[in-house]
Motif scaffolding. Structure first.
Motif, PDB file in Angstrom:
ATOM      1  N   CYS A 180      38.671  41.771  47.454  1.00 10.57           N
ATOM      2  CA  CYS A 180      39.030  40.290  47.275  1.00 10.57           C
ATOM      3  C   CYS A 180      40.385  40.066  48.002  1.00 10.57           C
ATOM      4  CB  CYS A 180      38.910  40.020  46.038  1.00 10.57           C
ATOM      5  SG  CYS A 180      39.057  38.211  45.789  1.00 10.57           S
ATOM      6  N   ASN A 182      41.752  36.976  47.522  1.00 11.64           N
ATOM      7  CA  ASN A 182      42.078  35.585  46.864  1.00 11.64           C
ATOM      8  C   ASN A 182      43.118  35.262  46.050  1.00 11.64           C
ATOM      9  OD1 ASN A 182      40.175  33.659  48.323  1.00 11.64           O
ATOM     10  ND2 ASN A 182      38.557  34.712  47.065  1.00 11.64           N
ATOM     11  N   PHE A 183      43.433  36.433  45.497  1.00 11.67           N
ATOM     12  CA  PHE A 183      44.521  36.682  44.489  1.00 11.67           C
ATOM     13  C   PHE A 183      44.993  35.180  43.714  1.00 11.67           C
ATOM     14  CE2 PHE A 183      45.730  39.509  47.718  1.00 11.67           C
ATOM     15  CZ  PHE A 183      46.158  40.543  47.246  1.00 11.67           C
ATOM     16  N   CYS A 184      43.679  34.784  42.974  1.00 11.08           N
ATOM     17  CA  CYS A 184      43.759  34.101  42.064  1.00 11.08           C
ATOM     18  C   CYS A 184      45.106  34.552  41.167  1.00 11.08           C
ATOM     19  CB  CYS A 184      42.714  33.806  41.175  1.00 11.08           C
ATOM     20  SG  CYS A 184      41.296  33.360  42.349  1.00 11.08           S
ATOM     21  N   TYR A 186      45.823  34.830  37.733  1.00 13.67           N
ATOM     22  CA  TYR A 186      45.498  35.569  36.762  1.00 13.67           C
ATOM     23  C   TYR A 186      44.651  36.770  36.739  1.00 13.67           C
ATOM     24  CZ  TYR A 186      41.144  33.353  37.863  1.00 13.67           C
ATOM     25  OH  TYR A 186      40.059  33.081  38.774  1.00 13.67           O
ATOM     26  N   CYS A 187      44.183  37.072  38.207  1.00 12.02           N
ATOM     27  CA  CYS A 187      43.242  38.081  38.312  1.00 12.02           C
ATOM     28  C   CYS A 187      43.714  39.446  38.796  1.00 12.02           C
ATOM     29  CB  CYS A 187      42.240  37.457  39.176  1.00 12.02           C
ATOM     30  SG  CYS A 187      40.736  38.683  39.433  1.00 12.02           S
ATOM     31  N   VAL A 189      41.664  41.941  39.976  1.00 13.45           N
ATOM     32  CA  VAL A 189      40.804  42.383  40.793  1.00 13.45           C
ATOM     33  C   VAL A 189      41.191  42.796  42.271  1.00 13.45           C
ATOM     34  CG1 VAL A 189      38.565  41.878  42.193  1.00 13.45           C
ATOM     35  CG2 VAL A 189      38.768  41.572  39.760  1.00 13.45           C
ATOM     36  N   PRO A 190      42.049  41.592  43.229  1.00 16.46           N
ATOM     37  CA  PRO A 190      42.591  42.094  44.362  1.00 16.46           C
ATOM     38  C   PRO A 190      43.422  43.275  44.336  1.00 16.46           C
ATOM     39  CG  PRO A 190      42.659  39.724  43.985  1.00 16.46           C
ATOM     40  CD  PRO A 190      42.398  40.596  42.641  1.00 16.46           C
ATOM     41  N   GLN A 225      32.866  40.126  45.670  1.00 20.92           N
ATOM     42  CA  GLN A 225      33.713  39.210  44.656  1.00 20.92           C
ATOM     43  C   GLN A 225      33.714  37.765  44.934  1.00 20.92           C
ATOM     44  OE1 GLN A 225      34.675  42.552  43.902  1.00 20.92           O
ATOM     45  NE2 GLN A 225      34.597  41.543  41.846  1.00 20.92           N
ATOM     46  N   HIS A 262      32.699  31.418  45.843  1.00 21.22           N
ATOM     47  CA  HIS A 262      33.957  30.612  45.339  1.00 21.22           C
ATOM     48  C   HIS A 262      34.067  29.279  45.803  1.00 21.22           C
ATOM     49  CE1 HIS A 262      38.470  29.587  45.125  1.00 21.22           C
ATOM     50  NE2 HIS A 262      38.690  30.679  44.982  1.00 21.22           N
ATOM     51  N   GLN A 289      36.700  27.701  36.434  1.00 22.23           N
ATOM     52  CA  GLN A 289      38.177  28.326  35.986  1.00 22.23           C
ATOM     53  C   GLN A 289      38.567  27.464  35.170  1.00 22.23           C
ATOM     54  OE1 GLN A 289      37.420  31.454  35.875  1.00 22.23           O
ATOM     55  NE2 GLN A 289      37.015  32.071  38.007  1.00 22.23           N
ATOM     56  N   ARG A 301      43.564  28.403  42.844  1.00 20.27           N
ATOM     57  CA  ARG A 301      42.357  28.393  43.214  1.00 20.27           C
ATOM     58  C   ARG A 301      42.020  27.515  44.427  1.00 20.27           C
ATOM     59  NH1 ARG A 301      38.637  31.564  41.513  1.00 20.27           N
ATOM     60  NH2 ARG A 301      36.822  30.129  41.033  1.00 20.27           N
TER      61      ARG A 301
HETATM   62 FE1  SF4 Z   1      39.007  37.293  43.612  1.00 22.85          FE
HETATM   63 FE2  SF4 Z   1      37.314  36.176  41.861  1.00 22.85          FE
HETATM   64 FE3  SF4 Z   1      39.594  37.433  40.759  1.00 22.85          FE
HETATM   65 FE4  SF4 Z   1      39.815  35.120  42.076  1.00 22.85          FE
HETATM   66  S1  SF4 Z   1      38.809  35.394  40.091  1.00 22.85           S
HETATM   67  S2  SF4 Z   1      40.981  36.757  42.605  1.00 22.85           S
HETATM   68  S3  SF4 Z   1      38.207  35.058  43.543  1.00 22.85           S
HETATM   69  S4  SF4 Z   1      37.753  38.443  42.113  1.00 22.85           S
END
Ligand code: SF4
Ligand code: 5AD
Length: 466
Positions: A180, A182-184, A186-187, A189-190, A225, A262, A289, A301
């Motif tokens: 991913c 996007n680097f939201c 709070y997240c 995942v990236p 993602q 997204h 969100q 976002r």
């Molecule tokens: Fe990526 Fe989804 Fe996490 Fe945003 S919430 S950084 S789109 S995985």
């Protein structure tokens, strides 16, 4: 699907155990999202091509794997608890190999923490490294220390044609991209899944063609993602709308689903393609969100509540009877009562079919973790309760509007709570229960027509018309 569901489902498959004690066995604990579910199918496939068979429980397995998630602290706590509980097995049967794989081990510092807190682990294997599982098992069986392989971003290949043992025969997860960008704020995942990498369309199409040819797979779920940015890294040019149009052509009476979307990348072209294609189901999971523009900005976002509202309006206009679901986080740092009420207001205005609501969980290393104004746990929980109770009455209302309607459903399996009842899904992803007949040939993947007779918040009840 919850981690509990996923373990239960995996267990069902593991019932077909081979009692012959000469044959090595494995057991996999899977936590987290559908991508992890699919990764576990690859882990299982690799083990089975080495000659392993599934065991009924972790207690008698020769290899125990944990495919982990770190999106929220609660998942991590649960995983550490479970890893701790298999220490006893390792003590009693020292030949058992215990491996920890997936997102959690990819977090900076986590490998060290795991080795310290759980020295009974034999190996640690990061995400996108499933192809190295045979090598890890071999190394671990010859070493007294915990061995590990964690691939950093530039070394993460997309490996095609790995063996897979799919959990269900009537449906298949198909990852179309990894990582991913996007680097939201709070997240995590990236950081743990790396940058976005799309699979070549031809590889996706070939995999689906093979499944469709054998005619056992009735439902295909395209995973990523952020599926809406599929193809941004590919040439020649292709986008997600082009991909689903191609998949639709070969789907031959199958259901096509996709997740996650997204809002910032959900194009008008995609809306039109979904409405024009025959097999793509009328269900869009579209995480908002937060309903507060101030918080959305802090979350990085890149859309406003007005943008989201407009997008939902367009989707509903173009795709009749579409169901839209969402994810909402409450208690993000700095969320005031007013921000929270903006979210509640949007819940009432949008009327999502369902919303998955989460309490904000601080993830070390993300920008949000360093933000001012943390919300105390009591307040977070209170907000979550309030939001859930508002959303539940809306989910009930949307479900009640379906009572009396005739709907096509696909059988998924026997209901978890009542063996006399089938659990099935509409194209819009609603769970529909229907009575089983005394003697029948119905099986998972079959499509039936039902009439909805009763609605609850999460479930519809029905009677069969065919
Ligand atoms: Fe990526 Fe989804 Fe996490 Fe945003 S919430 S950084 S789109 S995985
Ligand atoms: N805290 C709480 N929820 C989170 N999610 C992602 N990161 C966090 C976090 N730090 C939620 C988002 C996402 C879903 C998969 O998990 O709502 O859409």
């Amino acid at each position: 699907m919850s981690p509990e569901d996923s373990n239960r489902a995996m267990n069902n498959r593991q019932r077909k155990i081979n009692q012959d004690s000469d044959i090595p066995t494995y057991y996999i604990f899977t936590y987290g999202c559908q991508m992890n579910e699919h990764d576990s199918e690859i882990l299982a496939g690799q083990l089975e091509s080495l000659g392993y068979v599934p065991s009924e429980s972790e207690k008698e397995a020769d290899v125990i794997l944990f495919n982990t998630c770190c999106v929220r602290e609660s998942a991590e706590r649960k995983i550490y608890g479970k890893i701790g509980s298999v220490k006893k097995i390792k003590k009693e049967q020292p030949h058992t190999i215990i491996g920890v794989c997936g997102c959690m081990v990819q977090k900076p510092g986590e490998e060290k923490r795991l080795k310290e807190k759980a020295p009974h682990i034999d190996f640690v294997l990061g995400t996108d490294a499933m192809h190295l599982l045979p090598e890890m098992i071999d190394k671990a069986s010859r070493s007294n220390n915990t061995v590990s392989r964690i691939l950093e971003n530039e070394n993460r290949p997309i490996i095609e044609h790995l063996p897979k043992t799919r959990k269900d025969s009537f449906r298949a997860w198909i990852p179309i991209m990894h990582g991913c960008n996007n680097f939201c704020s709070y997240c995590i995942v990236p950081y743990v899944r790396g940058r976005e990498r799309s699979r070549q369309p031809q590889n996706i199409i070939n995999e689906i063609k093979e499944l469709v040819e054998h005619d056992r797979t009735k439902e295909i779920t395209l995973l990523g993602q952020n599926v809406n940015s599929y193809g941004a890294d590919l040439s020649p040019e292709i986008d997600f709308a082009d991909l689903i149009a191609e998949v639709d052509k070969i789907a031959n009476r199958k259901r096509i689903r996709f997740m996650t979307s997204h809002p910032k990348d959900f194009s008008q072209k995609l809306i039109e393609t979904i409405s024009e294609t025959k097999h793509v189901c009328e269900h869009i999971h579209l995480p908002i969100q937060s309903g507060s523009n101030r918080i959305l900005k802090r979350m990085n976002r890149k859309y406003t509540r007005e943008d989201y509202f407009e997008l939902v309006k367009n989707i509903r206009e173009e795709i009749p009877n579409v169901s839209i679901t969402t994810d909402i986080i409450v208690g993000f740092p700095g969320e005031t009562e007013e921000d929270f009420l903006d979210t509640v207001d949007l819940v009432e205005k949008i009327e999502w079919d369902a919303a998955f609501t989460f309490v904000y969980s601080n993830r070390g290393g993300t920008p949000a973790a360093a933000m001012s104004g943390p919300i105390d746990e009591e307040k977070k929980k209170k907000r979550l309760q309030e939001l859930m109770s508002r959303q539940n009455s809306i989910s009930l209302k949307t479900n009640q509007s379906l009572v009396g309607h005739k709907m096509e459903v696909m059988i998924e399996g026997v209901s978890k709570t009542n063996p006399q009842v089938w659990a099935s899904r509409t194209r819009t992803n609603k769970l529909v229960l229907l009575p089983k007949k005394e003697e029948e040939s119905t099986k998972p993947g079959d499509e039936l027509t039902v009439r909805i007779t009763e609605a609850r918040t999460w479930t519809l009840f029905s009677k069969r018309l065919s």
